[in-house]
Design a protein around this motif. Structure first.
Motif, PDB file in Angstrom:
ATOM      1  N   MET A   1     -11.317  11.109   9.992  1.00 23.09           N
ATOM      2  CA  MET A   1     -12.469  11.529  10.809  1.00 23.09           C
ATOM      3  C   MET A   1     -13.588  11.983   9.878  1.00 23.09           C
ATOM      4  O   MET A   1     -13.356  12.779   8.968  1.00 23.09           O
ATOM      5  N   ILE A   2     -14.792  11.449  10.126  1.00 21.57           N
ATOM      6  CA  ILE A   2     -15.960  11.832   9.324  1.00 21.57           C
ATOM      7  C   ILE A   2     -17.020  12.381  10.265  1.00 21.57           C
ATOM      8  O   ILE A   2     -17.463  11.664  11.172  1.00 21.57           O
ATOM      9  N   ASN A   3     -17.389  13.622  10.092  1.00 25.40           N
ATOM     10  CA  ASN A   3     -18.442  14.229  10.899  1.00 25.40           C
ATOM     11  C   ASN A   3     -19.622  14.558  10.005  1.00 25.40           C
ATOM     12  O   ASN A   3     -19.441  15.175   8.945  1.00 25.40           O
ATOM     13  N   ILE A   4     -20.818  14.112  10.448  1.00 24.78           N
ATOM     14  CA  ILE A   4     -22.035  14.301   9.653  1.00 24.78           C
ATOM     15  C   ILE A   4     -22.978  15.256  10.392  1.00 24.78           C
ATOM     16  O   ILE A   4     -23.198  15.088  11.602  1.00 24.78           O
ATOM     17  N   TYR A   5     -23.525  16.200   9.656  1.00 26.30           N
ATOM     18  CA  TYR A   5     -24.374  17.228  10.253  1.00 26.30           C
ATOM     19  C   TYR A   5     -25.755  17.221   9.603  1.00 26.30           C
ATOM     20  O   TYR A   5     -25.904  16.806   8.451  1.00 26.30           O
ATOM     21  N   ALA A   6     -26.729  17.694  10.344  1.00 24.38           N
ATOM     22  CA  ALA A   6     -28.125  17.621   9.885  1.00 24.38           C
ATOM     23  C   ALA A   6     -28.305  18.310   8.531  1.00 24.38           C
ATOM     24  O   ALA A   6     -29.030  17.829   7.659  1.00 24.38           O
ATOM     25  N   ASP A   7     -27.663  19.437   8.376  1.00 26.70           N
ATOM     26  CA  ASP A   7     -27.831  20.189   7.118  1.00 26.70           C
ATOM     27  C   ASP A   7     -26.614  21.081   6.887  1.00 26.70           C
ATOM     28  O   ASP A   7     -25.686  21.114   7.696  1.00 26.70           O
ATOM     29  N   SER A   8     -26.644  21.803   5.789  1.00 28.52           N
ATOM     30  CA  SER A   8     -25.456  22.594   5.424  1.00 28.52           C
ATOM     31  C   SER A   8     -25.197  23.709   6.434  1.00 28.52           C
ATOM     32  O   SER A   8     -24.060  24.111   6.655  1.00 28.52           O
ATOM     33  N   ARG A   9     -26.266  24.174   7.076  1.00 29.09           N
ATOM     34  CA  ARG A   9     -26.089  25.246   8.067  1.00 29.09           C
ATOM     35  C   ARG A   9     -25.293  24.730   9.271  1.00 29.09           C
ATOM     36  O   ARG A   9     -24.352  25.365   9.746  1.00 29.09           O
ATOM     37  N   GLU A  10     -25.689  23.555   9.735  1.00 33.00           N
ATOM     38  CA  GLU A  10     -24.973  22.954  10.881  1.00 33.00           C
ATOM     39  C   GLU A  10     -23.525  22.645  10.490  1.00 33.00           C
ATOM     40  O   GLU A  10     -22.596  22.834  11.282  1.00 33.00           O
ATOM     41  N   LEU A  11     -23.340  22.171   9.270  1.00 32.20           N
ATOM     42  CA  LEU A  11     -21.970  21.890   8.800  1.00 32.20           C
ATOM     43  C   LEU A  11     -21.148  23.171   8.775  1.00 32.20           C
ATOM     44  O   LEU A  11     -19.997  23.211   9.188  1.00 32.20           O
ATOM     45  N   CYS A  12     -21.767  24.244   8.300  1.00 33.18           N
ATOM     46  CA  CYS A  12     -21.072  25.538   8.193  1.00 33.18           C
ATOM     47  C   CYS A  12     -20.621  26.021   9.560  1.00 33.18           C
ATOM     48  O   CYS A  12     -19.494  26.487   9.735  1.00 33.18           O
ATOM     49  N   LEU A  13     -21.480  25.865  10.562  1.00 31.80           N
ATOM     50  CA  LEU A  13     -21.117  26.290  11.928  1.00 31.80           C
ATOM     51  C   LEU A  13     -19.964  25.448  12.467  1.00 31.80           C
ATOM     52  O   LEU A  13     -19.035  25.953  13.099  1.00 31.80           O
ATOM     53  N   ALA A  14     -20.005  24.163  12.180  1.00 32.34           N
ATOM     54  CA  ALA A  14     -18.920  23.283  12.628  1.00 32.34           C
ATOM     55  C   ALA A  14     -17.607  23.623  11.927  1.00 32.34           C
ATOM     56  O   ALA A  14     -16.534  23.642  12.549  1.00 32.34           O
ATOM     57  N   ALA A  15     -17.711  23.949  10.655  1.00 33.63           N
ATOM     58  CA  ALA A  15     -16.510  24.319   9.894  1.00 33.63           C
ATOM     59  C   ALA A  15     -15.936  25.639  10.402  1.00 33.63           C
ATOM     60  O   ALA A  15     -14.719  25.807  10.514  1.00 33.63           O
ATOM     61  N   ALA A  16     -16.810  26.555  10.764  1.00 36.64           N
ATOM     62  CA  ALA A  16     -16.345  27.842  11.305  1.00 36.64           C
ATOM     63  C   ALA A  16     -15.642  27.638  12.648  1.00 36.64           C
ATOM     64  O   ALA A  16     -14.610  28.260  12.929  1.00 36.64           O
ATOM     65  N   GLU A  17     -16.174  26.734  13.466  1.00 33.04           N
ATOM     66  CA  GLU A  17     -15.537  26.440  14.757  1.00 33.04           C
ATOM     67  C   GLU A  17     -14.165  25.780  14.525  1.00 33.04           C
ATOM     68  O   GLU A  17     -13.180  26.115  15.172  1.00 33.04           O
ATOM     69  N   LEU A  18     -14.113  24.864  13.551  1.00 35.61           N
ATOM     70  CA  LEU A  18     -12.836  24.207  13.240  1.00 35.61           C
ATOM     71  C   LEU A  18     -11.806  25.239  12.775  1.00 35.61           C
ATOM     72  O   LEU A  18     -10.684  25.289  13.282  1.00 35.61           O
ATOM     73  N   ASP A 230     -22.876  16.974   5.225  1.00 36.98           N
ATOM     74  CA  ASP A 230     -24.247  17.058   5.727  1.00 36.98           C
ATOM     75  C   ASP A 230     -24.907  15.716   5.448  1.00 36.98           C
ATOM     76  O   ASP A 230     -24.360  14.857   4.732  1.00 36.98           O
ATOM     77  N   GLN A 231     -26.089  15.501   6.061  1.00 34.16           N
ATOM     78  CA  GLN A 231     -26.732  14.179   5.930  1.00 34.16           C
ATOM     79  C   GLN A 231     -27.029  13.842   4.477  1.00 34.16           C
ATOM     80  O   GLN A 231     -26.935  12.690   4.063  1.00 34.16           O
ATOM     81  N   ALA A 232     -27.323  14.840   3.689  1.00 37.74           N
ATOM     82  CA  ALA A 232     -27.620  14.596   2.275  1.00 37.74           C
ATOM     83  C   ALA A 232     -26.391  14.028   1.548  1.00 37.74           C
ATOM     84  O   ALA A 232     -26.489  13.055   0.806  1.00 37.74           O
TER      85      ALA A 232
END
Ligand code: 6PG
Length: 241
Positions: A1-18, A230-232
């Protein structure tokens, strides 16, 4: 599974939820959540987020057992220590019992520290450890945890923990081995930034070299592999274009 997020902040929130949802589920199901943490700047952002009441108060930290996927061979209070980073970012801000935290020891040698940590794992896991979650970062050279290209740790098939040496210099390391990491129920890479885009594409979509990068050999035996990018970091992926 590959999830891509707009930026590191969005990734961080997704990781915290996971992290939070996995912890709640494991505690509900088995009465404990055993997690192996990673070093690195991206995982640090996650730890700082988890220390916030919104996430902190959703987890019964009395049932969480904290381990590390790797550590630098430095004293616990050293600025280079993953344990030190994690305590500053998370552990000092949550109600977790000291006995639930299993740091890699700093001893007379990296090999001795690895043996001691393996003995610690044997006390916590009756057989080959099955972590509920292993968090991993990714280096530009394709390393993960402290499994570095060309290192003998890459060929370890029986030891649970061994010592290793980064190509870029710096302190020797202690790292979980593939047999342990790949047993985990969930393995999650956290990768951000344009400087990782090239290695991310090579690892996920392939490369010409006959020699696999260390991170390519992360392959769950029974669990799931998740990439949070993240997208970068995902910029070179064909699938993200
Ligand atoms: C460590 C980590 C290492 C790290 C990667 C990525 O101890 O440094 O275990 O594997 O996760 O080097 O680090 P960044 O996220 O800071 O790029």
């Amino acid at each position: 599974m590959i999830n891509i997020y707009a930026d590191s902040r969005e990734l961080c929130l997704a990781a915290a939820e996971l992290f939070t949802s996995q912890a709640v589920a494991a505690i509900d199901k088995k009465g404990a959540f055993r997690v192996a943490l990673s070093g690195g700047s991206t995982p640090r952002q996650l730890y700082e987020e988890l220390a916030k009441p919104f996430w902190r108060d959703r987890i019964n930290w009395e049932k969480v057992l904290i381990f590390w996927g790797d550590e630098r061979h430095v004293p616990a209070g050293d600025a280079l220590s993953n344990q030190n980073m994690t305590r500053e970012a998370l552990l000092d801000h949550i109600p977790i019992p000291a006995d639930n935290i299993f740091p890699v020891p700093f001893t007379e040698s990296p090999a001795a520290a690895a043996s001691q940590y393996e003995a610690t794992l044997h006390k916590c896991f009756p057989t080959l450890p099955v972590f509920d979650l292993v968090l991993l970062g990714l280096g530009k050279d394709g390393h993960t945890a402290s499994l570095f290209p060309g290192n003998k740790a890459l060929t370890e098939k029986t030891r649970w923990v061994c010592s290793s040496r980064p190509l870029s210099g710096g302190p020797d390391r202690v790292t979980l081995t593939y047999p342990v990491i790949n047993q985990a129920a969930t393995i999650c890479f956290l990768v951000t930034g344009t400087d990782k885009a090239g290695i991310v594409r090579e690892i996920i979509e392939g490369h010409a070299s006959a020699v696999p990068y260390p991170a390519e050999k992360i392959c769950p035996v029974n669990g799931q592999l998740i990439w949070l990018l993240d997208q970068a970091a995902a910029a070179c992926l064909e699938s993200s274009k």
